[in-house]
Design an enzyme around this catalytic site. Structure first.
Site, PDB file in Angstrom:
ATOM      1  N   PRO A  52       0.784  -1.244   0.000  1.00 57.48           N
ATOM      2  CA  PRO A  52       0.000   0.000   0.000  1.00 57.48           C
ATOM      3  C   PRO A  52       0.817   1.296   0.000  1.00 57.48           C
ATOM      4  CG  PRO A  52       0.000  -0.952   2.181  1.00 57.48           C
ATOM      5  CD  PRO A  52       0.732  -1.928   1.290  1.00 57.48           C
ATOM      6  N   CYS A  53       1.499   1.559  -1.100  1.00 58.69           N
ATOM      7  CA  CYS A  53       2.283   2.787  -1.214  1.00 58.69           C
ATOM      8  C   CYS A  53       1.387   4.030  -1.211  1.00 58.69           C
ATOM      9  CB  CYS A  53       3.158   2.742  -2.463  1.00 58.69           C
ATOM     10  SG  CYS A  53       2.250   2.469  -3.999  1.00 58.69           S
ATOM     11  N   HIS A  54       0.114   3.866  -1.536  1.00 60.96           N
ATOM     12  CA  HIS A  54      -0.801   5.009  -1.538  1.00 60.96           C
ATOM     13  C   HIS A  54      -1.025   5.572  -0.134  1.00 60.96           C
ATOM     14  CE1 HIS A  54      -3.417   1.597  -0.648  1.00 60.96           C
ATOM     15  NE2 HIS A  54      -4.294   2.456  -0.156  1.00 60.96           N
TER      16      HIS A  54
END
Length: 192
Positions: A161-163
């Site tokens: 989950p880089c967001h």
């Protein structure tokens, strides 16, 4: 259609770039996505195959596939409907009645990049961290710039989950656009 609630991501290190990636396109709540799967024949793993890329389609399928081909450094891209359907069913089954759904994700990166991607998995849905907070959590506050680069090299959107990583000044930078990032974060906040 969006991800099963009780996903557990299991990262598997690839020792070399894959020769072949099976791919297909999936329609989701937040738009169309390109899903890529690699065989784990030559890797010590409980799984036979794993997701190795997950991109949002921004313009059209062809451009997104072109980006995946470019970033895969020569892997043969083979359209495989059955494999992609199997993974799509596992990812998007709704899963409230499923205790835990393990999703195997194959990654290839430096030891530092893999440490960053592992740390991203600790950022829970509904949370955001700044790059500095993530670096501090890793015990390496001096590597913020390198960490930001590693976050940007993530090939598996949403599952790694880089967001959930935001700039300290509030900028919403995201490979697939700041608006999409804000929509994802708002959705996660509302459903946590």
């Amino acid at each position: 259609m969006w991800f099963t609630e009780n996903l557990k991501i299991r990262l598997t290190m690839m020792s070399r770039r894959p020769r072949q990636i099976s791919y297909g396109f999936v329609d989701t709540r937040f738009g169309r996505m390109l899903l890529g799967v690699v065989s784990l024949d030559d890797v010590q793993s409980e799984a036979q195959d794993a997701i190795c890329l997950l991109y949002f389609v921004m313009e059209n399928d062809e451009d997104t596939l072109g980006e995946a081909i470019q970033r895969s450094h020569g892997a043969k891209m083979v359209k495989e409907s059955a494999i992609i359907q199997k993974w799509s069913d596992k990812l998007f089954s709704g899963g409230k009645d499923v205790e835990e759904c393990v999703i195997d994700v194959a990654i290839l990166g430096t030891p530092f990049e893999t440490a960053v991607w592992s740390a991203l998995l600790e950022v829970k849905s509904g949370q955001t961290y700044t790059y500095m907070q993530l670096a501090t959590q890793m015990g390496r506050p001096e590597v913020v710039r390198s960490l930001a680069s590693a976050v940007g090299r993530n090939e598996v959107a949403i599952l790694i989950p880089c967001h959930r990583i935001v700039s300290k000044n509030g900028d919403s930078k995201y490979h697939w656009g700041g608006r999409l990032k804000l929509e994802l974060l708002s959705f996660e906040q509302a459903t946590k």
